[in-house]
Design a protein around this motif. Structure first.
Motif, short mmCIF file in Angstrom:
data_model
loop_
_atom_site.label_atom_id
_atom_site.label_comp_id
_atom_site.label_asym_id
_atom_site.label_seq_id
_atom_site.Cartn_x
_atom_site.Cartn_y
_atom_site.Cartn_z
N ASP A 129 17.58 39.58 33.01
CA ASP A 129 16.36 40.06 33.66
C ASP A 129 15.40 38.87 33.70
O ASP A 129 14.85 38.48 32.68
N PHE A 130 15.22 38.30 34.88
CA PHE A 130 14.41 37.09 35.00
C PHE A 130 12.94 37.36 34.68
O PHE A 130 12.28 36.53 34.05
N ASP A 131 12.42 38.48 35.12
CA ASP A 131 11.00 38.77 34.87
C ASP A 131 10.73 38.94 33.37
O ASP A 131 9.70 38.49 32.87
N ALA A 132 11.65 39.58 32.67
CA ALA A 132 11.48 39.79 31.24
C ALA A 132 11.95 38.60 30.41
O ALA A 132 11.70 38.53 29.21
N ARG A 133 12.65 37.68 31.06
CA ARG A 133 13.26 36.53 30.37
C ARG A 133 14.19 36.99 29.25
O ARG A 133 14.14 36.49 28.13
N THR A 134 15.04 37.93 29.60
CA THR A 134 16.03 38.43 28.65
C THR A 134 17.41 38.37 29.29
O THR A 134 17.55 38.34 30.51
N GLY A 135 18.41 38.34 28.45
CA GLY A 135 19.78 38.33 28.96
C GLY A 135 20.77 38.33 27.81
O GLY A 135 20.40 38.12 26.65
N GLY A 193 16.96 31.24 17.66
CA GLY A 193 15.64 30.68 17.95
C GLY A 193 15.71 29.31 18.57
O GLY A 193 14.90 28.43 18.26
N THR A 194 16.67 29.11 19.49
CA THR A 194 16.87 27.80 20.09
C THR A 194 16.70 27.87 21.61
O THR A 194 16.41 28.92 22.17
N TYR A 195 16.94 26.75 22.26
CA TYR A 195 16.79 26.63 23.71
C TYR A 195 17.68 27.60 24.46
O TYR A 195 18.87 27.75 24.16
N GLY A 196 17.09 28.25 25.45
CA GLY A 196 17.86 29.10 26.34
C GLY A 196 17.25 29.06 27.72
O GLY A 196 16.06 28.77 27.88
N PHE A 197 18.06 29.34 28.74
CA PHE A 197 17.50 29.39 30.09
C PHE A 197 18.21 30.42 30.94
O PHE A 197 19.33 30.85 30.68
N LEU A 198 17.48 30.83 32.00
CA LEU A 198 18.03 31.69 33.05
C LEU A 198 17.72 31.02 34.37
O LEU A 198 16.59 30.56 34.60
N SER A 199 18.70 30.95 35.25
CA SER A 199 18.48 30.30 36.54
C SER A 199 19.36 30.94 37.61
O SER A 199 20.51 31.27 37.34
N GLU A 200 18.80 31.13 38.78
CA GLU A 200 19.57 31.59 39.93
C GLU A 200 20.13 30.34 40.60
O GLU A 200 19.37 29.50 41.10
N ILE A 201 21.45 30.20 40.59
CA ILE A 201 22.06 28.93 40.99
C ILE A 201 23.18 29.16 42.01
O ILE A 201 23.93 30.12 41.92
N ALA A 202 23.29 28.23 42.94
CA ALA A 202 24.43 28.20 43.87
C ALA A 202 25.01 26.79 43.84
O ALA A 202 24.27 25.80 43.91
#
Length: 211
Positions: A129-135, A193-202
């Motif tokens: 969920d990009f808006d919530a920054r969860t996954g 508690g470390t680095y994480g990311f979400l990205s829409e990628i092609a």
């Protein structure tokens, strides 16, 4: 050079053992000397030639003994169990850096790998969920990861953040999150508690496709 026409597009989530922001994204050494983590990419739309790849999920777990560009890495890939033989072969072509420029993420990271364990075909639980920054994503018996918002240490409120890399080879823009992950087997680890990311990628034969 002409390549087979292919594309994979959809949300990608990842986490590693670096601090928030990940110094590797800015050409600095990893936070804890070694670099270890995992990622998953849901292919909402994709193809390799005439083979459709829609709905499949690919993932990987990895470790490098130091900065990624110095090499010596180990990796293990994961592919949806639902993939047909033709789809598996198509994904192998992409993930192994074939039918693409040497500047794609699959070739750049691939050039730093010393040991590659056999891939695992399994049911992969994936959500974001990009808006919530969860996954999260989970491969039962092998590894799992969850993402939540980075929080202000004083107020506890979510701290929205984003990385923008205009010439990034893995992503151009990514939402930042706090990652918790662990894995067992060939590449075992446990971090929180470390680095994480979400990205829409092609991705395609020439790397990141601008969206």
């Amino acid at each position: 050079m002409a390549y087979v026409d292919w594309m994979i597009k959809g949300p990608k989530i990842a986490a590693c053992n670096c601090n928030y922001g990940c110094p590797c994204e800015f050409n600095a050494p990893p936070t804890n000397d070694i670099c270890e983590g995992l990622e998953a990419h849901r292919i909402d739309e994709g193809w390799f030639g005439d083979v459709r790849l829609d709905g499949l999920i690919i993932g990987a777990r990895y470790r490098w003994p130091g900065p990624v560009h110095e090499g010596g890495g180990i990796v293990q890939g994961f592919i949806s169990a639902a993939a047909t033989d033709a789809q598996r072969e198509a994904l192998f072509q992409i993930l192994e850096g074939k039918e693409q420029e040497p500047t794609t993420p699959f070739n750049i990271y691939g050039s730093t790998i010393e040991t590659e364990y056999d891939p695992i075909f399994a049911d992969i639980d994936f959500a974001c969920d990009f808006d919530a920054r969860t996954g999260h994503f989970k491969v039962p018996g092998h590894m799992e990861m969850s993402l939540e918002p980075i929080r202000n240490p004083v107020t506890g409120k979510p701290h929205p953040a984003r990385i923008v890399l205009p010439e990034g080879f893995e992503f151009r823009t990514a939402e930042m999150a706090s990652g918790t992950f662990e894995g067992v087997g060939e590449i075992a680890f446990k971090n929180s508690g470390t680095y994480g990311f979400l990205s829409e990628i092609a991705y395609g034969p020439y790397g990141v496709i601008e969206q």
